[in-house]
Design a protein around this motif. Structure first.
Motif, PDB file in Angstrom:
ATOM      1  N   GLN A 104      -7.385  -0.397  22.104  1.00 37.96           N
ATOM      2  CA  GLN A 104      -6.965  -1.311  23.182  1.00 37.96           C
ATOM      3  C   GLN A 104      -5.769  -2.215  22.908  1.00 37.96           C
ATOM      4  O   GLN A 104      -5.512  -3.141  23.668  1.00 37.96           O
ATOM      5  CB  GLN A 104      -8.175  -2.161  23.606  1.00 37.96           C
ATOM      6  CG  GLN A 104      -8.719  -3.104  22.548  1.00 37.96           C
ATOM      7  CD  GLN A 104      -9.847  -2.517  21.719  1.00 37.96           C
ATOM      8  OE1 GLN A 104      -9.912  -1.337  21.515  1.00 37.96           O
ATOM      9  NE2 GLN A 104     -10.733  -3.363  21.222  1.00 37.96           N
ATOM     10  N   LYS A 105      -5.036  -1.943  21.817  1.00 40.40           N
ATOM     11  CA  LYS A 105      -3.844  -2.762  21.568  1.00 40.40           C
ATOM     12  C   LYS A 105      -2.574  -1.917  21.623  1.00 40.40           C
ATOM     13  O   LYS A 105      -1.713  -2.150  22.460  1.00 40.40           O
ATOM     14  CB  LYS A 105      -3.977  -3.477  20.234  1.00 40.40           C
ATOM     15  CG  LYS A 105      -5.186  -4.421  20.250  1.00 40.40           C
ATOM     16  CD  LYS A 105      -5.627  -4.788  18.887  1.00 40.40           C
ATOM     17  CE  LYS A 105      -7.048  -5.265  18.830  1.00 40.40           C
ATOM     18  NZ  LYS A 105      -7.388  -6.350  19.753  1.00 40.40           N
ATOM     19  N   THR A 114      -5.604  -9.699  13.644  1.00 40.23           N
ATOM     20  CA  THR A 114      -5.157  -9.978  15.007  1.00 40.23           C
ATOM     21  C   THR A 114      -5.247 -11.461  15.383  1.00 40.23           C
ATOM     22  O   THR A 114      -4.420 -11.970  16.128  1.00 40.23           O
ATOM     23  CB  THR A 114      -6.033  -9.158  15.979  1.00 40.23           C
ATOM     24  OG1 THR A 114      -6.234  -7.860  15.410  1.00 40.23           O
ATOM     25  CG2 THR A 114      -5.394  -9.022  17.331  1.00 40.23           C
ATOM     26  N   ASP A 158      -8.631  -0.992   8.357  1.00 38.97           N
ATOM     27  CA  ASP A 158      -8.740  -1.320   9.776  1.00 38.97           C
ATOM     28  C   ASP A 158      -7.321  -1.528  10.315  1.00 38.97           C
ATOM     29  O   ASP A 158      -6.664  -2.515  10.006  1.00 38.97           O
ATOM     30  CB  ASP A 158      -9.575  -2.597   9.938  1.00 38.97           C
ATOM     31  CG  ASP A 158      -9.646  -3.094  11.389  1.00 38.97           C
ATOM     32  OD1 ASP A 158      -9.048  -2.452  12.272  1.00 38.97           O
ATOM     33  OD2 ASP A 158     -10.317  -4.121  11.623  1.00 38.97           O
ATOM     34  N   THR A 171     -15.733  -2.824  15.848  1.00 41.72           N
ATOM     35  CA  THR A 171     -16.999  -3.367  15.359  1.00 41.72           C
ATOM     36  C   THR A 171     -17.974  -2.247  14.995  1.00 41.72           C
ATOM     37  O   THR A 171     -18.725  -2.364  14.026  1.00 41.72           O
ATOM     38  CB  THR A 171     -17.607  -4.302  16.419  1.00 41.72           C
ATOM     39  OG1 THR A 171     -16.603  -5.267  16.781  1.00 41.72           O
ATOM     40  CG2 THR A 171     -18.827  -5.030  15.890  1.00 41.72           C
TER      41      THR A 171
HETATM   42  N1  PMP Z   1     -10.509  -5.242  13.932  1.00 40.34           N
HETATM   43  C1  PMP Z   1      -9.417  -5.857  14.437  1.00 40.34           C
HETATM   44  C2  PMP Z   1      -8.211  -6.001  13.572  1.00 40.34           C
HETATM   45  C3  PMP Z   1      -9.429  -6.344  15.741  1.00 40.34           C
HETATM   46  O1  PMP Z   1      -8.361  -6.958  16.247  1.00 40.34           O
HETATM   47  C4  PMP Z   1     -10.604  -6.194  16.535  1.00 40.34           C
HETATM   48  C5  PMP Z   1     -10.697  -6.658  17.961  1.00 40.34           C
HETATM   49  N2  PMP Z   1      -9.694  -7.336  18.494  1.00 40.34           N
HETATM   50  C6  PMP Z   1     -11.715  -5.576  15.957  1.00 40.34           C
HETATM   51  C7  PMP Z   1     -11.618  -5.098  14.664  1.00 40.34           C
HETATM   52  C8  PMP Z   1     -12.976  -5.411  16.727  1.00 40.34           C
HETATM   53  O2  PMP Z   1     -12.784  -4.421  17.646  1.00 40.34           O
HETATM   54  P1  PMP Z   1     -13.721  -4.173  18.902  1.00 40.34           P
HETATM   55  O3  PMP Z   1     -13.628  -5.367  19.787  1.00 40.34           O
HETATM   56  O4  PMP Z   1     -13.143  -2.933  19.487  1.00 40.34           O
HETATM   57  O5  PMP Z   1     -15.100  -3.970  18.376  1.00 40.34           O
END
Ligand code: PMP
Length: 367
Positions: free
Chosen positions: A197-198, A154, A174, A78
């Motif tokens: 985190q993935k 996602t 992204d 984000t």
């Molecule tokens: N882009 C994608 C493809 C995501 O899956 C996510 C969160 N799951 C985000 C952006 C947002 O990331 P964050 O929660 O780290 O801000």
């Protein structure tokens, strides 16, 4: 581990057991320093070594060309929804950027970018995120500062199987949920970002890979911690970086290398997702995946269970039974419902086979 579980979370997600064990071993005393990595100054020679090693390993795994900088930032995906336009919108005089919306995350990115310039949607915003319309239908602006897309959505399970051609307009991607899961030519990109985190570590680190000639165009109002020039000029040490997360990332990179690199991750991803799609396709409509075949994600598979009208009861039952049997976090995102199977790098082929057996059993009990 005491209890049988397989973690299919969409993120923060499963980490390789070997990585967690390694971190546990060094938790109280990192390489005879007498302290934990968490307690090291980010300016200490020990931490600088960790940072450099993580960067070198990533460069090697992804074959990142020398004219790209690697940054370890905070603020998550984000944060990059804002940082990208703040840094790149002014690359060309029109202050305009092309966005393709293929799911919830690219939609959010486009919405944020509107604060900082003109956003051209290369396709009308779809009602449902289940396809990637053919490239011939896109309206690209040749004078755009950059072209933005999300490689893997996602929530919706829409994944690009190719890198779009933009005729020289820098590509921003992204890759939060599929970085290090397929072989890609990095030189085709202007900028890649990914939350950790993935596929690459615990939440808290955001990776940015940026071509050097795109650095130095930040708007005056760009917060200093989001300014790629400042961060690159200080090797991600302008302020305190997420030190422990960077250390964990380095361990994950080592693990990927040890088990066979990105090619192995890709091979596994094809195998694992193939097992689940095969089950769906042979279930005569009991399991449904709403996506077009050419954009089905290898990482996140959204599934509806049952025939018309019966979704809710069966999905609730599936959720309860899977959880009590140790298959964790299979509930779909609240915005799309159903279930979602996330198959990031740390999830093994055997674990996926295990889940497929469970799903087969569930189907035969509930048909
Ligand atoms: N882009 C994608 C493809 C995501 O899956 C996510 C969160 N799951 C985000 C952006 C947002 O990331 P964050 O929660 O780290 O801000």
């Amino acid at each position: 581990k005491a209890k049988f579980v397989i973690n299919f979370s969409a993120g923060p997600a499963k980490l390789p057991a070997a990585v967690l064990a390694h971190a546990q071993k060094e938790m109280l005393d990192h390489k005879d320093s007498g302290v934990s990595v968490m307690e090291l100054s980010h300016r200490s020679s020990e931490f600088i070594k960790i940072l450099h090693a993580a960067e070198e390993k990533l460069r090697h795994l992804l074959t990142i060309p020398d004219n790209y900088k690697v940054l370890f930032l905070q603020g998550g995906g984000t944060g990059q929804f804002s940082a990208v336009p703040l840094n790149l919108m002014q690359l060309k005089p029109g202050h305009s950027a092309d966005y393709i919306i293929t799911g919830s995350w690219s939609a959010k990115a486009a919405q944020e970018a509107e604060k900082y310039g003109t956003v051209n949607l290369v396709l009308p915003k779809p009602k449902k995120y289940t396809s990637i319309p053919d490239r011939s239908t896109w309206t690209l602006n040749p004078d755009a500062s950059y072209f933005y897309y999300c490689a893997n959505e996602t929530i919706d399970g829409v994944e690009f199987q190719y890198i779009p051609e933009t005729n020289g307009v820098p590509i921003v991607c992204d890759m939060s949920s599929n970085i290090l899961t397929r072989h890609l030519d990095i030189s085709k990109f202007g900028l890649i970002f990914a939350g950790a985190q993935k596929n690459i570590g615990p939440a808290g680190v955001t990776l940015v890979i940026i071509r050097e000639d795109l650095i130095g165009f930040a708007m005056k109002v760009c917060p200093v911690i989001f300014d790629y020039k400042v961060q690159a000029g200080n090797n991600s040490l302008y302020n305190t970086p997420p030190t422990y997360g960077i250390y964990m990332m380095g361990l994950v990179f080592d693990w990927i290398e040890e088990v066979g690199g990105v090619h192995k991750m890709e091979e596994n991803a094809i195998k694992k997702s193939g097992l689940v799609y095969e089950l769906i396709d042979n279930s005569e409509g009991f399991y449904n995946c709403p996506l077009d075949l050419d954009c089905r994600s290898r990482m996140n598979i959204p599934i509806r269970i049952g025939f018309h009208g019966a979704h809710d009861v069966l999905e609730k039952k599936f959720s309860d039974e899977s959880t009590s049997n140790g298959y964790l976090q299979l509930k779909g995102h609240r915005s799309v419902g159903g279930i979602r199977v996330s198959l990031y790098n740390a999830v093994t082929v055997e674990e996926t086979e295990h889940l497929v057996e469970f799903m087969k059993g569930f189907m035969s009990r509930n048909r």
